[in-house]
Design a protein around this motif. Sequence first.
Motif, PDB file in Angstrom:
ATOM      1  N   THR A 134      48.030  45.402  45.950  1.00 52.30           N
ATOM      2  CA  THR A 134      48.838  45.461  44.725  1.00 52.30           C
ATOM      3  C   THR A 134      48.026  45.075  43.494  1.00 52.30           C
ATOM      4  O   THR A 134      48.574  44.655  42.492  1.00 52.30           O
ATOM      5  CB  THR A 134      50.040  44.518  44.845  1.00 52.30           C
ATOM      6  N   CYS A 135      46.716  45.220  43.556  1.00 55.13           N
ATOM      7  CA  CYS A 135      45.838  44.793  42.463  1.00 55.13           C
ATOM      8  C   CYS A 135      46.026  45.663  41.229  1.00 55.13           C
ATOM      9  O   CYS A 135      46.092  46.881  41.318  1.00 55.13           O
ATOM     10  CB  CYS A 135      44.380  44.820  42.917  1.00 55.13           C
ATOM     11  N   GLN A 136      46.092  45.030  40.073  1.00 61.99           N
ATOM     12  CA  GLN A 136      46.230  45.736  38.802  1.00 61.99           C
ATOM     13  C   GLN A 136      44.929  45.730  38.005  1.00 61.99           C
ATOM     14  O   GLN A 136      44.819  46.389  36.985  1.00 61.99           O
ATOM     15  CB  GLN A 136      47.322  45.068  37.955  1.00 61.99           C
ATOM     16  N   GLN A 137      43.929  44.962  38.439  1.00 60.45           N
ATOM     17  CA  GLN A 137      42.670  44.809  37.705  1.00 60.45           C
ATOM     18  C   GLN A 137      41.627  45.767  38.259  1.00 60.45           C
ATOM     19  O   GLN A 137      40.775  45.392  39.039  1.00 60.45           O
ATOM     20  CB  GLN A 137      42.166  43.358  37.822  1.00 60.45           C
ATOM     21  N   ARG A 138      41.660  47.009  37.853  1.00 64.00           N
ATOM     22  CA  ARG A 138      40.688  48.006  38.304  1.00 64.00           C
ATOM     23  C   ARG A 138      39.804  48.409  37.130  1.00 64.00           C
ATOM     24  O   ARG A 138      40.291  48.894  36.104  1.00 64.00           O
ATOM     25  CB  ARG A 138      41.396  49.247  38.864  1.00 64.00           C
ATOM     26  N   THR A 139      38.497  48.203  37.276  1.00 64.41           N
ATOM     27  CA  THR A 139      37.562  48.534  36.212  1.00 64.41           C
ATOM     28  C   THR A 139      36.661  49.693  36.583  1.00 64.41           C
ATOM     29  O   THR A 139      36.033  50.280  35.708  1.00 64.41           O
ATOM     30  CB  THR A 139      36.668  47.331  35.887  1.00 64.41           C
ATOM     31  N   GLY A 140      36.549  50.012  37.863  1.00 67.90           N
ATOM     32  CA  GLY A 140      35.652  51.067  38.305  1.00 67.90           C
ATOM     33  C   GLY A 140      34.328  50.539  38.820  1.00 67.90           C
ATOM     34  O   GLY A 140      33.581  51.246  39.463  1.00 67.90           O
ATOM     35  N   ARG A 141      34.032  49.276  38.543  1.00 69.89           N
ATOM     36  CA  ARG A 141      32.804  48.669  39.049  1.00 69.89           C
ATOM     37  C   ARG A 141      33.140  47.846  40.274  1.00 69.89           C
ATOM     38  O   ARG A 141      34.054  47.022  40.260  1.00 69.89           O
ATOM     39  CB  ARG A 141      32.177  47.768  37.987  1.00 69.89           C
ATOM     40  N   HIS A 142      32.396  48.052  41.342  1.00 71.62           N
ATOM     41  CA  HIS A 142      32.692  47.398  42.611  1.00 71.62           C
ATOM     42  C   HIS A 142      32.644  45.868  42.493  1.00 71.62           C
ATOM     43  O   HIS A 142      33.458  45.169  43.082  1.00 71.62           O
ATOM     44  CB  HIS A 142      31.697  47.864  43.676  1.00 71.62           C
ATOM     45  N   GLU A 143      31.709  45.342  41.707  1.00 80.12           N
ATOM     46  CA  GLU A 143      31.571  43.887  41.587  1.00 80.12           C
ATOM     47  C   GLU A 143      32.759  43.246  40.879  1.00 80.12           C
ATOM     48  O   GLU A 143      33.079  42.095  41.114  1.00 80.12           O
ATOM     49  CB  GLU A 143      30.296  43.525  40.810  1.00 80.12           C
ATOM     50  N   GLU A 144      33.398  43.982  39.990  1.00 74.36           N
ATOM     51  CA  GLU A 144      34.478  43.418  39.186  1.00 74.36           C
ATOM     52  C   GLU A 144      35.865  43.791  39.691  1.00 74.36           C
ATOM     53  O   GLU A 144      36.841  43.182  39.264  1.00 74.36           O
ATOM     54  CB  GLU A 144      34.336  43.881  37.742  1.00 74.36           C
ATOM     55  N   ASP A 145      35.969  44.798  40.538  1.00 69.26           N
ATOM     56  CA  ASP A 145      37.281  45.241  40.990  1.00 69.26           C
ATOM     57  C   ASP A 145      37.922  44.230  41.930  1.00 69.26           C
ATOM     58  O   ASP A 145      37.257  43.499  42.638  1.00 69.26           O
ATOM     59  CB  ASP A 145      37.176  46.583  41.712  1.00 69.26           C
ATOM     60  N   GLY A 146      39.240  44.280  41.948  1.00 71.35           N
ATOM     61  CA  GLY A 146      39.998  43.482  42.894  1.00 71.35           C
ATOM     62  C   GLY A 146      40.334  42.091  42.393  1.00 71.35           C
ATOM     63  O   GLY A 146      39.941  41.663  41.317  1.00 71.35           O
ATOM     64  N   CYS A 147      41.089  41.416  43.212  1.00 69.60           N
ATOM     65  CA  CYS A 147      41.533  40.074  42.889  1.00 69.60           C
ATOM     66  C   CYS A 147      40.631  39.038  43.546  1.00 69.60           C
ATOM     67  O   CYS A 147      39.952  39.318  44.520  1.00 69.60           O
ATOM     68  CB  CYS A 147      42.976  39.888  43.362  1.00 69.60           C
ATOM     69  N   TRP A 148      40.676  37.839  43.019  1.00 66.42           N
ATOM     70  CA  TRP A 148      39.897  36.728  43.529  1.00 66.42           C
ATOM     71  C   TRP A 148      40.869  35.734  44.152  1.00 66.42           C
ATOM     72  O   TRP A 148      41.584  35.039  43.455  1.00 66.42           O
ATOM     73  CB  TRP A 148      39.110  36.073  42.418  1.00 66.42           C
ATOM     74  N   PRO A 149      40.920  35.649  45.472  1.00 66.36           N
ATOM     75  CA  PRO A 149      41.928  34.812  46.120  1.00 66.36           C
ATOM     76  C   PRO A 149      41.670  33.317  45.981  1.00 66.36           C
ATOM     77  O   PRO A 149      40.540  32.858  45.991  1.00 66.36           O
ATOM     78  CB  PRO A 149      41.843  35.238  47.586  1.00 66.36           C
ATOM     79  N   ALA A 150      42.769  32.602  45.804  1.00 68.07           N
ATOM     80  CA  ALA A 150      42.773  31.131  45.823  1.00 68.07           C
ATOM     81  C   ALA A 150      43.857  30.747  46.811  1.00 68.07           C
ATOM     82  O   ALA A 150      45.027  31.091  46.623  1.00 68.07           O
ATOM     83  CB  ALA A 150      43.055  30.572  44.436  1.00 68.07           C
ATOM     84  N   PHE A 151      43.486  30.057  47.855  1.00 65.42           N
ATOM     85  CA  PHE A 151      44.430  29.732  48.902  1.00 65.42           C
ATOM     86  C   PHE A 151      45.151  28.435  48.564  1.00 65.42           C
ATOM     87  O   PHE A 151      44.527  27.407  48.340  1.00 65.42           O
ATOM     88  CB  PHE A 151      43.695  29.610  50.238  1.00 65.42           C
TER      89      PHE A 151
END
Length: 131
Positions: A111-128
């Motif tokens: 359900t990620c909304q942060q898509r930039t097109g760059r693999h290093e920046e795409d996706g969410c950063w989980p905090a448990f």
Amino acid sequence: MTDRPASWRMPTPKQMDKLAAEADRRRAPSAAAPDVPLPAEYWDSVLKDLRAGTTATEIRQRRLSDIPRHVLRVTCRRCERIVEIQTTDAVRLYGRNAVWKDVAQRLLDNTCQQRTGRHEEDGCWPAFETP
């Protein structure tokens, strides 16, 4: 506007000493000194807590079948989204041997909304989190 000097607002040294003495008298002694050991009931309740002895890193590395919590929660450090799932639903969807870290990353990525097109920046950063 008046022509009074600024010193009329400041207390005199004698008044300051008096105020400091009153503050010292009002200050109540602490309930327990730092060197006094805590009661045994306190330590029993701390050690009986489910979170005792486990760190966030250990919980992240556990398999879903080994986690005693009813609800699992992961947040994204980037977009501040929170995703919760019941442990039984996670086991049903991803299997008993799935690692919680991998499941959490999948839940956020779906359900990620942060898509930039760059693999290093795409996706969410989980905090448990521990609910």
